[in-house]
Design an enzyme around this catalytic site. Structure first.
Site, mmCIF file in Angstrom:
data_model
loop_
_atom_site.group_PDB
_atom_site.id
_atom_site.type_symbol
_atom_site.label_atom_id
_atom_site.label_comp_id
_atom_site.label_asym_id
_atom_site.label_seq_id
_atom_site.Cartn_x
_atom_site.Cartn_y
_atom_site.Cartn_z
ATOM 1 N N ASP A 1 -9.351 -9.113 -1.535
ATOM 2 C CA ASP A 1 -8.282 -8.111 -1.509
ATOM 3 C C ASP A 1 -7.739 -8.494 -3.198
ATOM 4 O O ASP A 1 -6.920 -8.030 -2.975
ATOM 5 C CB ASP A 1 -7.160 -8.009 -1.067
ATOM 6 N N CYS B 1 -10.219 -1.240 -4.830
ATOM 7 C CA CYS B 1 -9.638 0.445 -4.941
ATOM 8 C C CYS B 1 -9.448 1.061 -5.827
ATOM 9 O O CYS B 1 -9.756 1.907 -6.042
ATOM 10 C CB CYS B 1 -8.025 0.004 -5.143
ATOM 11 N N GLN C 1 0.884 -1.343 -0.018
ATOM 12 C CA GLN C 1 0.373 0.031 -0.034
ATOM 13 C C GLN C 1 0.441 0.865 0.224
ATOM 14 O O GLN C 1 1.537 1.158 0.642
ATOM 15 C CB GLN C 1 -0.531 -0.045 1.219
ATOM 16 N N GLU D 1 -10.048 3.378 -1.334
ATOM 17 C CA GLU D 1 -10.406 2.380 -0.320
ATOM 18 C C GLU D 1 -11.851 2.622 -0.306
ATOM 19 O O GLU D 1 -11.940 3.162 0.909
ATOM 20 C CB GLU D 1 -9.306 1.192 0.499
ATOM 21 N N GLU E 1 -2.817 -16.812 -3.766
ATOM 22 C CA GLU E 1 -2.011 -16.362 -4.591
ATOM 23 C C GLU E 1 -1.929 -17.247 -4.913
ATOM 24 O O GLU E 1 -1.609 -17.677 -5.076
ATOM 25 C CB GLU E 1 -1.110 -15.520 -3.246
#
Length: 552
Positions: free
Chosen positions: A474, A502, A375, A545, A425
């Protein structure tokens, strides 16, 4: 319809035109090979046809093409050839050809326009936009204003006014989302909005910036900073970031010294128009622990390996023993790339320090490599992650599925508050970084899996069948594929889901699919929106966000 996406310079096809031929620009003006020079256009194709079938038929005809491009929902296609001879042979073979009952019309086609010179399509409110851009590029408007308008569009508003503006933007988005949910599910919903949480730091908050090397206004050479203006209006200039409120003083000083250094060198700046030159981009990362990394993108141009080595030595000396040492750079990475649009990496060398810097988030430390996602507002990220923890009511009986976990920041910061975390992931390199970060912080109740969510979710749901299982999603800016949402919908044991958007507009399809009624495609009960909260991680810009809490 199946299609192949081929974008050597742009994904916009150039239609036949009766306009006079203009001077070639950009990639067409360079003396290099491109099949765009040898192209045919096929018209009057059937309304419905498959890309694979068309490709197969052309091969059977003996057409020696290198690629085919089919615009979406079109009845025409473009066929590129290796040379003029192959194109003319193709023209002969295709003249009079009938495909699925349609007599195909074939003609020479113009090359696709370089993206640097592509004409803009008319858009809604374009007159207003043109007026704004015209004002922005008025010769009487100072460059400092143009740069701020481009990099930080809300710079001239007080921070309270910025928050009010963003709050209004979020509420308008949520109203639109309510309407789309109603159209999909025939039910009326009211989405609660808890407001927007301000950033703890308003100015100089960015821990990463990418600065271009290029030409400034009035043809000032070797300027390092942000590009401003728009290619569609023929504007491509680089301006100093010294007036940009989101850039720290540390970065501004670094940029000035880097600019001074490359101006002292004979190697030219890299032009995105001609693809000639060397100094292309400066990436800067900082941390709260006073680490300062710079990564140089340097195109080889016509330089020999020995000349490139000399540039590396000069740069290192400048920032360690010369005037640039005042910047206190801790890490230098020098990337050598090919001179073309794709910026193919030839060599990456660490000239100083490690391949990563160390950043502090809460009481945790993270290794952040040059290209890793982290971030951009570290203190703002702490506000966001605290919001997630509090909203989802995590406790020591909770199992967290951290989906699209990246380098593990969310899962690691939450691990001490829950029973176990499983990070999922697709990017294997990111997973390796996440594992190292967990070890660095002595977090033992966390696992990371390098896999698609749809391949592992049911196994995990069965494993934790008797546990309180929650999911945090996310995703990238455009959201995730619908298969991921379908998989989450089918995992009945997941009752609570937190979604971090986002760019909520681009993620709308995910939010609707989570809420749409049960069907063959979307099994399992729908998720309902419980609450939404915005977090301002990007002061002076329209971005934010949005955290959305779902439950079923």
């Amino acid at each position: 319809m199946d299609e192949e996406i081929e974008t050597p310079m742009t994904d916009e096809m150039v239609e036949p035109s009766t306009e006079p031929k203009t001077e070639e620009k950009g990639y067409l003006a360079r003396d290099e090979y491109t099949s765009e020079r040898f192209k045919l256009e096929l018209n009057n194709l059937p309304k419905y046809f498959g890309f694979g079938d068309l490709k197969k038929k052309l091969k059977l005809l003996g057409v020696n093409f290198v690629k085919i491009k089919v615009p979406k929902s079109a009845t025409h296609a473009y066929v590129n050839f290796r040379n003029e001879e192959d194109r003319e042979n193709g023209l002969k073979l295709l003249t009079g050809w009938t495909y699925r009952g349609n007599r195909i019309e074939v003609s020479h086609a113009k090359p696709a326009t370089d993206i640097m010179f592509r004409a803009a399509k008319p858009k809604k409110n374009d007159n207003k936009r043109d007026q704004n851009v015209g004002n922005q590029n008025d010769s009487d408007l100072p460059d400092e204003i143009k740069i701020q308008n481009s990099a930080t569009p809300l710079w001239n508003l007080s921070y309270e006014e910025q928050l009010t503006k963003k709050s209004t933007i979020v509420q308008e988005f949520l109203k639109g989302l309510e309407q789309k949910i109603k159209e999909t599910s025939s039910k009326t919903v009211i989405i609660p909005f808890e407001g927007i949480k301000p950033s703890p730091v308003i100015d100089g908050y960015r821990n990463k910036c990418e600065f271009s090397c290029g030409k400034g206004n009035n043809n000032e050479d070797k300027v390092v900073g942000f590009r401003y203006g728009e290619y569609r209006y023929g504007i491509d200039r680089v301006g100093s970031p010294r007036v940009c409120k989101n850039v720290s003083d540390t970065m501004k000083l670094l940029v000035q010294h880097f600019q001074d250094h490359i101006r002292s060198r004979s190697s030219p700046w890299y032009s995105g128009e001609t693809h000639v030159g060397c100094w292309r981009q400066l990436t800067v990362r900082t941390s709260r622990l006073n680490h300062l990394m710079i990564m140089i993108s340097f195109c080889q141009d016509q330089l020999s390996p020995e000349e490139i080595d000399e540039e590396k030595k000069s740069l290192l000396n400048y920032f360690t023993h010369d005037a640039g040492s005042i910047c206190k750079v801790t890490n230098i990475i020098f990337n050598v790339e090919k001179n073309k649009a794709g910026n193919e990496l030839i060599q990456s060398e660490i000239l100083l320090g490690e391949s990563y810097i160390v950043e502090k988030l809460f009481d945790f430390q993270f290794h952040v490599s040059a290209k890793a996602f982290f971030q951009a507002n570290t203190q703002g990220a702490e506000i966001l992650y605290s919001l997630i923890k509090d909203s989802m009511k995590l406790d020591n009986e909770t199992i967290v599925l951290d989906i699209c976990c990246g380098t593990g920041t969310i899962g690691i910061t939450l691990a001490n508050n829950v029973k176990h975390v499983v990070g999922i992931e697709m990017n294997k390199d990111a997973v390796e970084d996440a594992k190292r970060n967990a070890q660095l912080n002595n977090i033992n109740n966390i696992d990371f899996i390098a896999e698609k969510i749809e391949n592992v979710i049911h196994k995990l749901v069965n494993k934790y069948d008797q546990q309180r299982l929650v999911a945090i999603l996310d995703p990238p800016r455009a959201g995730v594929h619908r298969k991921v949402i379908q998989t989450l919908r089918s995992a009945e044991n997941i009752k609570v889901l937190g979604y971090i958007a986002c760019n909520p507009q681009l993620a709308t399809h995910n939010l609707i699919d989570l809420n749409r009624p049960r069907s063959r495609a979307y099994q399992g009960e729908p998720f309902d929106v419980v609450t939404t909260t915005a977090v301002d991680l990007f002061p002076h810009t329209p971005h934010y966000e949005l955290f959305i809490l779902f439950q079923r």
